[in-house]
Each structure stands twice: as C-alpha cells, then as structure tokens.
Design an enzyme around this catalytic site. Structure first.
Site, PDB file in Angstrom:
ATOM      1  N   LYS A   1       0.852  -1.205   0.000  1.00  0.00           N
ATOM      2  CA  LYS A   1       0.000   0.000   0.000  1.00  0.00           C
ATOM      3  C   LYS A   1       0.891   1.259   0.000  1.00  0.00           C
ATOM      4  O   LYS A   1       2.100   1.170  -0.136  1.00  0.00           O
ATOM      5  CB  LYS A   1      -0.970  -0.041   1.175  1.00  0.00           C
ATOM      6  CG  LYS A   1      -1.786  -1.345   1.262  1.00  0.00           C
ATOM      7  CD  LYS A   1      -2.883  -1.480   0.198  1.00  0.00           C
ATOM      8  CE  LYS A   1      -3.385  -2.897   0.025  1.00  0.00           C
ATOM      9  NZ  LYS A   1      -4.395  -3.367   0.948  1.00  0.00           N
TER      10      LYS A   1
HETATM   11  C1  LIG Z   1      -5.349  -4.484   1.370  1.00  0.00           C
HETATM   12  C2  LIG Z   1      -6.814  -4.306   1.435  1.00  0.00           C
HETATM   13  C3  LIG Z   1      -7.593  -4.706   2.526  1.00  0.00           C
HETATM   14  C4  LIG Z   1      -7.008  -5.468   3.668  1.00  0.00           C
HETATM   15  O1  LIG Z   1      -5.933  -4.805   4.224  1.00  0.00           O
HETATM   16  P1  LIG Z   1      -5.021  -5.543   5.317  1.00  0.00           P
HETATM   17  O2  LIG Z   1      -4.285  -4.408   5.968  1.00  0.00           O
HETATM   18  O3  LIG Z   1      -4.120  -6.461   4.558  1.00  0.00           O
HETATM   19  O4  LIG Z   1      -5.927  -6.261   6.254  1.00  0.00           O
HETATM   20  C5  LIG Z   1      -8.940  -4.418   2.538  1.00  0.00           C
HETATM   21  N1  LIG Z   1      -9.522  -3.784   1.510  1.00  0.00           N
HETATM   22  C6  LIG Z   1      -8.826  -3.405   0.422  1.00  0.00           C
HETATM   23  C7  LIG Z   1      -9.526  -2.680  -0.677  1.00  0.00           C
HETATM   24  C8  LIG Z   1      -7.462  -3.680   0.342  1.00  0.00           C
HETATM   25  O5  LIG Z   1      -6.776  -3.336  -0.750  1.00  0.00           O
END
Ligand SMILES: *Cc1c(COP(=O)(O)O)cnc(C)c1O
Length: 387
Positions: A190
């Site tokens: 991210k």
């Molecule tokens: C990455 C992601 C999640 C989950 O995030 P984590 O921190 O890995 O639990 C949820 N929703 C979206 C749209 C994502 O891209």
C-alpha cells in the site's frame, strides 16, 4: 519470478530513518501499548483531517472494529462493491451479518451511485452499512453515495485501504465528510507501511472510543467508559466483547516515519502515473480515469486491454510481461465469484460491470522506488506485447 531486474507491481520503501525508529523501540521499555501508537494515531489524524484515528494490526481489523462500533451483528446487512479484496465483504460475515454487493461504475471502478439507488428502490431489505471501496487510490463518488445513504438512514464506512494521501472534494480522504468511519491499510504494497497494520479515522469521539474498546478485549480503565463505580486503582472493566487487534510499538514507530513522507510518496506515484498516461495513450488500452473532484493516491495503475481495438488477450499480455520480469498482477477477482461466496448463492453474471472490468484488467508496476528507467522497461514490454 524474482532475481535481478525483476520489477514488482508494488513494493515498500524503507529508509535508514525507518530502521532507526524501529530499533529504538526495541531498545525501549514498551514493545506494545506504549507512546508510539498514540503518536502514529496523531500523525494519521493530522494527515487525513480527522479528529480521531484508531490504529490496529490490519485494515481487515479496522473494518471489523468499524462494523462492530456501528452496532453490526446477526440480522444486519452490509453492501459493498465486488471489485475489492475479500476482506471488505468478509468483515460483515465475521460480525454475523449478511453481505450483498452493488456493482461498480465503468469510469472509476468504484461503487456506482446509480446502481446503489436502483438496488435500494428494489430492495425489501435495506442495508445497515455501506462500504464503498476507493479503488486504486481514487475516492468513490462519495458526494452521491453519502447523500443516498443519508436519505435512507444507512451508515457508511469508506474502505480507503488504497487511498491514504488522496484528496476528495477539497479535503483529504479520511476526513469522513460523507461517512462515519474511514479505513486505511499499511500492508507493504500500500502507499505507506507498518508491515501489517491499519487505522480507522472518524470525526465522532464515541465511535473512536468504541473502536478502541473492540481493538483491545472490550476492556477499559477509562473512568468515562467504566461501569464499576469508585473502582479500586487496579480494576478494569470489560464493557463489551472485544478482540486483540492492537498494533505493536515497532509497527507504529515505522508508521510515524513513513507518514512523514506521505506527501512525497503520493507525489511520486502521481508523477509516474502521468508518465504512464502519456506513454501508453496510443496503445489499445483503457487507462485509469481521474475524477475531477479529487486527486488519486495512485496505489495501483490498472490498465484494461481494449478488446474492441486488439485481439491480444489479457492472458497473453500478462504472460508476456511476467516473462519479461515485470511483476504484473490483477486486482480484483470480483468477490461474489469466489467459491466461498458462490456457496452463499452468488453467481457469475450477478455484477456485470465488475466482471467486464476483471476480464480485461492488469495492474502494472507503480511504487515509490519505481524510477523512469524501470518504468520505460514496463512501457517497452507493453508495447511489444500489444504490437
Ligand atoms: C489491502 C486491502 C484490505 C485489507 O488490508 P489488510 O491491511 O491487509 O488487512 C482491505 N480492503 C482493500 C480494498 C485492500 O486493498
């Protein structure tokens, strides 16, 4: 995959400052429940223009405590978009509630307000919570979605996992202008990272306190939240059934130094996206659309193979890129087509725009460490794949 010259689709950026900050925590008194988590929460609240941020160990956990804080439970119903990671829909089920989907728009690949309106008009059961997903780093059309939700008395959680550092309607995403709660992810692919980690922002002190409780066993020592009157100094109250979703001090320390670079990181992603846009414009591709109401954080750069203009398949292009050391990926397999969702009665064909999008999409590399040379390699490989 891997090896010299491999270009992933996304990757963390770790500096010496990040490493020093984490090591300093390891030498300190607190590995958890110390000063770094509140410091990180202050940084996130500041970056998003929200009055409260609650840090947890993942965005999935943040979505879960957000749903719990809004009172979701058995008998409840959540609507989200199929074009997301499975976690967005799963949290509703983890609360014992049901989940259904609203299809996306072909422009921004986010929840379509028109489809939402139509589904509400036809529904005999209205959702308690909507979770629009800000796909690829761009806010969904929250002015429209927020207005519809308000008119129907539906609460809203924004899944902004892709989206820290983005703007919408003149304010940072996370300011919750059209929602109750906004959730971010700090997974390494991210925008900024805490290894694993997430946060929920809100302007509502009560919701922040409830999320804080669910994060940590439903247990509190805060006299304002305790039910035991004139408690002994060692006493704590469990006032709700909670979980252990706490972020560690090492993660929060990393988050603090990462968050300090957020504007620079997002600016780099935006600059590289503009370069892609200029260099890919003549290829038989549908490129990401920027809503004039905001600025995307550009978590992903999803391109669609324009099947009206080329007979190259998505699979052929994907294979060509992978064979040339370009770590492309596909975001997302529509959640309703997953086996665990088909068992609930969903079927292929239920959400045609999400399926149209998914059939053509490839996410090409975009991250802070992507420089112009590497990007030109991606462009050249795409030109060859589509020639
Ligand atoms: C990455 C992601 C999640 C989950 O995030 P984590 O921190 O890995 O639990 C949820 N929703 C979206 C749209 C994502 O891209």
């Amino acid at each position: 995959m891997g090896g010299a010259g491999f270009i992933p689709y996304g990757r963390q950026d770790i500096t010496e400052d990040d490493i020093d900050a984490v090591v300093a925590v390891l030498r300190s008194d607190f590995l958890t429940q110390g000063p770094k988590v509140p410091e990180f929460e202050t940084a996130i609240a500041h970056a998003t223009g929200s009055s409260h941020a609650v840090a947890v160990n993942s965005a999935t956990s943040a979505l879960h405590v957000a749903c719990l804080a809004l009172g979701l439970g058995p008998g409840g119903l959540v609507w989200t978009a199929p074009n997301t990671f499975v976690a967005t829909a799963n949290v509703a089920r983890l609360c014992g509630a049901d989940v259904d989907f609203v299809d996306i728009r072909a422009s921004d690949y986010c929840m379509d307000p028109a489809a939402l309106e139509a589904k509400l008009a036809a529904a005999d059961r209205k959702p308690d919570i909507l979770i629009p997903v800000h796909f690829a780093g761009q806010s969904a059309d929250m002015k429209a979605i927020g207005a519809i939700a308000k008119a129907h008395g539906i609460r809203v959680i924004e899944d902004a996992s892709h989206c820290i550092g983005a703007d919408y309607n003149g304010r940072p995403v996370g300011a919750c202008e059209f929602s109750d709660i906004c959730v971010f992810s700090f997974h390494p692919v991210k925008i900024i990272t805490t290894a694993e980690g997430g946060a929920a922002t809100t302007q509502d002190a009560g919701l922040a306190a409830r999320m804080g409780l669910f994060r940590s066993h439903g247990v509190t020592r805060d006299p304002a939240l305790m039910e035991t009157e004139s408690a002994e100094p060692w006493e704590y109250d469990q006032v709700a059934l909670g979980l252990n979703y706490r972020m560690t001090e090492m993660q929060a320390a990393l988050g603090v130094t990462q968050a300090a670079r957020l504007p620079e990181v997002v600016a780099h992603r935006q600059r590289m996206a503009e370069r892609y846009h200029a260099r890919l414009a003549d290829l038989p591709l549908i490129l990401p659309w920027q809503n004039p109401d905001g600025a995307s954080a550009l978590h992903l750069y999803p391109i669609l193979i324009d099947t009206d203009k080329t007979d190259r398949t998505r699979r052929a292009v994907f294979d060509h890129l992978r064979a040339n050391g370009i770590g492309v990926n596909v975001h997302y397999i529509p959640v309703h087509t997953q086996p665990d969702y088909r068992r609930l009665g969903f079927a292929r064909g239920d959400f045609p725009v999400s399926e149209w999008y998914y059939a053509r999409a490839i996410s090409i590399p975009l991250y802070y460490g992507l420089d112009e040379d590497k990007q030109d390699r991606v462009v050249a490989a795409l030109q060859a794949a589509l020639a």
